[in-house]
Design a protein around this motif. Structure first.
Motif, PDB file in Angstrom:
ATOM      1  N   ASP A 175       0.842  -1.209   0.000  1.00  0.00           N
ATOM      2  CA  ASP A 175       0.000   0.000   0.000  1.00  0.00           C
ATOM      3  C   ASP A 175       0.871   1.250   0.000  1.00  0.00           C
ATOM      4  OD1 ASP A 175      -2.266  -1.535  -0.008  1.00  0.00           O
ATOM      5  OD2 ASP A 175      -2.757  -1.228   2.115  1.00  0.00           O
ATOM      6  N   PHE A 176       1.920   1.241   0.840  1.00  0.00           N
ATOM      7  CA  PHE A 176       2.801   2.412   0.901  1.00  0.00           C
ATOM      8  C   PHE A 176       3.570   2.589  -0.409  1.00  0.00           C
ATOM      9  CE2 PHE A 176       6.899   4.401   1.467  1.00  0.00           C
ATOM     10  CZ  PHE A 176       6.526   5.619   2.023  1.00  0.00           C
ATOM     11  N   ALA A 177       4.135   1.479  -0.928  1.00  0.00           N
ATOM     12  CA  ALA A 177       4.935   1.556  -2.159  1.00  0.00           C
ATOM     13  C   ALA A 177       4.128   2.184  -3.292  1.00  0.00           C
ATOM     14  CB  ALA A 177       5.434   0.169  -2.555  1.00  0.00           C
ATOM     15  N   LEU A 178       2.845   1.851  -3.343  1.00  0.00           N
ATOM     16  CA  LEU A 178       1.983   2.384  -4.406  1.00  0.00           C
ATOM     17  C   LEU A 178       1.871   3.910  -4.335  1.00  0.00           C
ATOM     18  CD1 LEU A 178       0.672   0.920  -6.717  1.00  0.00           C
ATOM     19  CD2 LEU A 178      -1.397   0.649  -5.345  1.00  0.00           C
ATOM     20  N   THR A 179       1.913   4.450  -3.099  1.00  0.00           N
ATOM     21  CA  THR A 179       1.865   5.911  -2.953  1.00  0.00           C
ATOM     22  C   THR A 179       3.145   6.558  -3.472  1.00  0.00           C
ATOM     23  OG1 THR A 179       2.838   6.048  -0.723  1.00  0.00           O
ATOM     24  CG2 THR A 179       0.445   5.671  -0.864  1.00  0.00           C
ATOM     25  N   ARG A 180       4.202   5.750  -3.644  1.00  0.00           N
ATOM     26  CA  ARG A 180       5.486   6.244  -4.169  1.00  0.00           C
ATOM     27  C   ARG A 180       5.692   5.838  -5.627  1.00  0.00           C
ATOM     28  NH1 ARG A 180       9.024   8.152   0.007  1.00  0.00           N
ATOM     29  NH2 ARG A 180       7.598   9.130   1.465  1.00  0.00           N
ATOM     30  N   GLY A 181       4.618   5.345  -6.254  1.00  0.00           N
ATOM     31  CA  GLY A 181       4.721   5.009  -7.673  1.00  0.00           C
ATOM     32  C   GLY A 181       5.333   3.648  -7.956  1.00  0.00           C
ATOM     33  N   LEU A 182       5.332   2.766  -6.954  1.00  0.00           N
ATOM     34  CA  LEU A 182       5.925   1.432  -7.120  1.00  0.00           C
ATOM     35  C   LEU A 182       4.914   0.344  -6.791  1.00  0.00           C
ATOM     36  CD1 LEU A 182       9.387   2.030  -5.403  1.00  0.00           C
ATOM     37  CD2 LEU A 182       9.039   1.539  -7.824  1.00  0.00           C
ATOM     38  N   ILE A 183       4.876  -0.683  -7.613  1.00  0.00           N
ATOM     39  CA  ILE A 183       4.103  -1.887  -7.311  1.00  0.00           C
ATOM     40  C   ILE A 183       5.048  -2.889  -6.664  1.00  0.00           C
ATOM     41  CG2 ILE A 183       2.987  -3.918  -8.342  1.00  0.00           C
ATOM     42  CD1 ILE A 183       1.831  -2.026 -10.472  1.00  0.00           C
ATOM     43  N   LEU A 184       4.699  -3.377  -5.476  1.00  0.00           N
ATOM     44  CA  LEU A 184       5.456  -4.446  -4.834  1.00  0.00           C
ATOM     45  C   LEU A 184       4.784  -5.753  -5.256  1.00  0.00           C
ATOM     46  CD1 LEU A 184       7.608  -5.479  -2.832  1.00  0.00           C
ATOM     47  CD2 LEU A 184       5.941  -5.113  -0.995  1.00  0.00           C
ATOM     48  N   ALA A 185       5.349  -6.389  -6.284  1.00  0.00           N
ATOM     49  CA  ALA A 185       4.709  -7.579  -6.853  1.00  0.00           C
ATOM     50  C   ALA A 185       4.820  -8.783  -5.932  1.00  0.00           C
ATOM     51  CB  ALA A 185       5.323  -7.896  -8.215  1.00  0.00           C
ATOM     52  N   ASP A 186       5.998  -8.977  -5.363  1.00  0.00           N
ATOM     53  CA  ASP A 186       6.185 -10.065  -4.399  1.00  0.00           C
ATOM     54  C   ASP A 186       7.437  -9.777  -3.587  1.00  0.00           C
ATOM     55  OD1 ASP A 186       8.445 -11.128  -5.983  1.00  0.00           O
ATOM     56  OD2 ASP A 186       6.924 -11.938  -7.317  1.00  0.00           O
ATOM     57  N   THR A 187       7.603 -10.485  -2.490  1.00  0.00           N
ATOM     58  CA  THR A 187       8.773 -10.287  -1.634  1.00  0.00           C
ATOM     59  C   THR A 187       9.009 -11.518  -0.786  1.00  0.00           C
ATOM     60  OG1 THR A 187       9.865  -8.705  -0.146  1.00  0.00           O
ATOM     61  CG2 THR A 187       7.572  -9.269   0.357  1.00  0.00           C
ATOM     62  N   LYS A 188      10.198 -11.555  -0.203  1.00  0.00           N
ATOM     63  CA  LYS A 188      10.583 -12.693   0.639  1.00  0.00           C
ATOM     64  C   LYS A 188      10.995 -12.172   2.006  1.00  0.00           C
ATOM     65  CE  LYS A 188      14.754 -14.215   0.304  1.00  0.00           C
ATOM     66  NZ  LYS A 188      16.005 -14.688  -0.283  1.00  0.00           N
ATOM     67  N   PHE A 189      10.359 -12.683   3.050  1.00  0.00           N
ATOM     68  CA  PHE A 189      10.729 -12.338   4.422  1.00  0.00           C
ATOM     69  C   PHE A 189      11.449 -13.523   5.060  1.00  0.00           C
ATOM     70  CE2 PHE A 189       6.569 -10.147   3.721  1.00  0.00           C
ATOM     71  CZ  PHE A 189       7.024  -8.834   3.767  1.00  0.00           C
ATOM     72  N   GLU A 190      12.258 -13.208   6.068  1.00  0.00           N
ATOM     73  CA  GLU A 190      12.839 -14.279   6.884  1.00  0.00           C
ATOM     74  C   GLU A 190      12.548 -13.963   8.339  1.00  0.00           C
ATOM     75  OE1 GLU A 190      16.561 -15.991   5.958  1.00  0.00           O
ATOM     76  OE2 GLU A 190      16.546 -15.259   3.895  1.00  0.00           O
ATOM     77  N   PHE A 191      12.263 -15.009   9.100  1.00  0.00           N
ATOM     78  CA  PHE A 191      11.914 -14.848  10.503  1.00  0.00           C
ATOM     79  C   PHE A 191      12.867 -15.643  11.384  1.00  0.00           C
ATOM     80  CE2 PHE A 191       8.047 -13.931   8.155  1.00  0.00           C
ATOM     81  CZ  PHE A 191       7.517 -12.844   8.821  1.00  0.00           C
ATOM     82  N   GLY A 192      12.944 -15.222  12.645  1.00  0.00           N
ATOM     83  CA  GLY A 192      13.785 -15.927  13.605  1.00  0.00           C
ATOM     84  C   GLY A 192      13.108 -15.966  14.961  1.00  0.00           C
ATOM     85  N   LEU A 193      13.680 -16.731  15.856  1.00  0.00           N
ATOM     86  CA  LEU A 193      13.150 -16.860  17.215  1.00  0.00           C
ATOM     87  C   LEU A 193      14.219 -16.436  18.210  1.00  0.00           C
ATOM     88  CD1 LEU A 193      11.494 -20.356  16.706  1.00  0.00           C
ATOM     89  CD2 LEU A 193      10.233 -18.228  17.085  1.00  0.00           C
ATOM     90  N   ILE A 194      13.813 -15.617  19.188  1.00  0.00           N
ATOM     91  CA  ILE A 194      14.722 -15.239  20.274  1.00  0.00           C
ATOM     92  C   ILE A 194      14.017 -15.530  21.597  1.00  0.00           C
ATOM     93  CG2 ILE A 194      15.950 -13.447  18.957  1.00  0.00           C
ATOM     94  CD1 ILE A 194      14.233 -11.351  20.461  1.00  0.00           C
ATOM     95  N   PRO A 195      14.787 -15.707  22.694  1.00  0.00           N
ATOM     96  CA  PRO A 195      14.139 -15.946  23.991  1.00  0.00           C
ATOM     97  C   PRO A 195      13.299 -14.736  24.384  1.00  0.00           C
ATOM     98  CG  PRO A 195      16.502 -16.443  24.074  1.00  0.00           C
ATOM     99  CD  PRO A 195      16.248 -15.736  22.779  1.00  0.00           C
ATOM    100  N   GLY A 196      12.025 -14.976  24.711  1.00  0.00           N
ATOM    101  CA  GLY A 196      11.133 -13.891  25.124  1.00  0.00           C
ATOM    102  C   GLY A 196      11.253 -13.627  26.609  1.00  0.00           C
ATOM    103  N   ALA A 197      10.677 -12.510  27.046  1.00  0.00           N
ATOM    104  CA  ALA A 197      10.759 -12.118  28.461  1.00  0.00           C
ATOM    105  C   ALA A 197      10.096 -13.147  29.367  1.00  0.00           C
ATOM    106  CB  ALA A 197      10.112 -10.750  28.641  1.00  0.00           C
TER     107      ALA A 197
END
Length: 313
Positions: free
Chosen positions: A200-222
């Motif tokens: 949604d934000f990219a579109l306001t800047r004239g860009l289509i975000l067609a697809d993307t790749k995220f990576e996630f991790g786990l850390i000890p929580g409180a």
């Protein structure tokens, strides 16, 4: 032009833990913190080119920092600081090399999935759809065309392969069986929200975000349980397909700010599967970009940065 590219970070007094296609990861004196250095290396089709693209690592870092800040309300991230003066003493002496291309991050146990979100039918998703009418085994409406917007963004995970191996597109069911349903549901929910807000934000800047790749991790929580966080780079032209919205025309491939320019050049000069180590008859010599390709690629990265953030390096 490529002589100004940082190919290897060479921080000799630090322990290099991993050298990826682009990033060098070092241990620090704090066992809970790592140093991520974005080099100017560039890869396409699992080939790391012998020459790099000047300032590419700085562009990737600046885009990641921009998105970490903009999306921090969605999920915590591994980011600690990009200010070299705030990093451990053994890192600070490399300030000249690291300025603008390094991040101090929390050490995390990486979730073994590439969390891909697709909003448009492109790349390997389009290739699969043409054969079977599905993307990662998920059925889609008949009669769709290349680069068409999907009815809803799709979470389409892949396996996280070792370097030199290929990630494998898998079904959501297979992904859930690898990491467990509860964690899978959290990753899917976070990935889809991140994509939707970023697109949604990219579109306001004239860009289509067609697809993307995220990576996630786990850390000890409180509370003693493991906390899910976002790791690695975020929504850069290396991990995402950005198209100029003004030129969008479904029914074929789109001009893009990712590495398509480099891929097209590699194909034109004779690259095919099996020639990863060099051109025909020159195995082991590697591939070297023409200066015009280096400059064209650099220009596209800088343009993506300026369109997204409103400022250059």
């Amino acid at each position: 032009m490529s002589s100004g590219a940082l190919i290897d970070s060479n921080l000799h007094d630090l322990q290099l833990l991993n050298k990826g296609k682009v990033r060098d990861v070092y241990a620090t004196s704090d066992p809970n913190l790592l140093l991520f250095v974005a080099s100017d290396r560039i890869s396409a089709y699992d080939v790391i080119l012998r020459n790099g693209v000047p300032d590419k690592g700085k562009v990737l870092t600046k885009i990641s920092l921009f998105w970490f800040d903009k999306l921090e309300h969605v999920i915590p991230t591994h980011f600690v600081t990009a200010n070299i003066d705030e990093m451990p003493e053994e890192v600070r002496k490399y300030k000249e090399t690291l300025e603008g291309r390094a991040m101090l991050v929390k050490k995390a146990k990486v979730v073994p999935l590439e969390a891909i979100v697709r909003g448009y039918l492109a790349g390997s998703g389009w290739a699969e759809y043409k054969k079977s009418g599905t993307v990662h085994g998920i059925p889609l409406p008949a009669g769709m065309v290349e680069s068409q917007k999907l009815p809803e963004p799709l979470f389409t995970p892949s396996t996280k392969a070792e370097q030199g191996q290929h990630d494998e597109n898998i079904s959501p069911e297979k992904a859930a069986s690898i990491i467990g349903q509860e964690l899978y549901s959290k990753v899917e929910r976070a990935a889809l929200q991140l994509y939707k807000e970023a697109a949604d934000f990219a579109l306001t800047r004239g860009l289509i975000l067609a697809d993307t790749k995220f990576e996630f991790g786990l850390i000890p929580g409180a509370d003693g349980t493991e906390e899910l966080i976002l790791v690695d780079e975020l929504l850069t032209p290396d991990s995402s397909r950005y198209w100029p919205a003004a030129e969008y025309s479904p029914g074929g491939s789109q001009p893009s700010f990712d590495k398509q320019y480099l891929r097209d050049w590699l194909t034109k000069v004779g690259f095919k599967k099996g020639l990863e180590s060099g051109p025909e008859g020159k195995a082991g010599e590697g591939w070297v970009m023409d200066d015009s390709v280096v400059e064209g690629t650099r220009k596209r990265y800088l343009e993506a940065l300026e369109m997204l953030t409103g400022s250059g390096l």
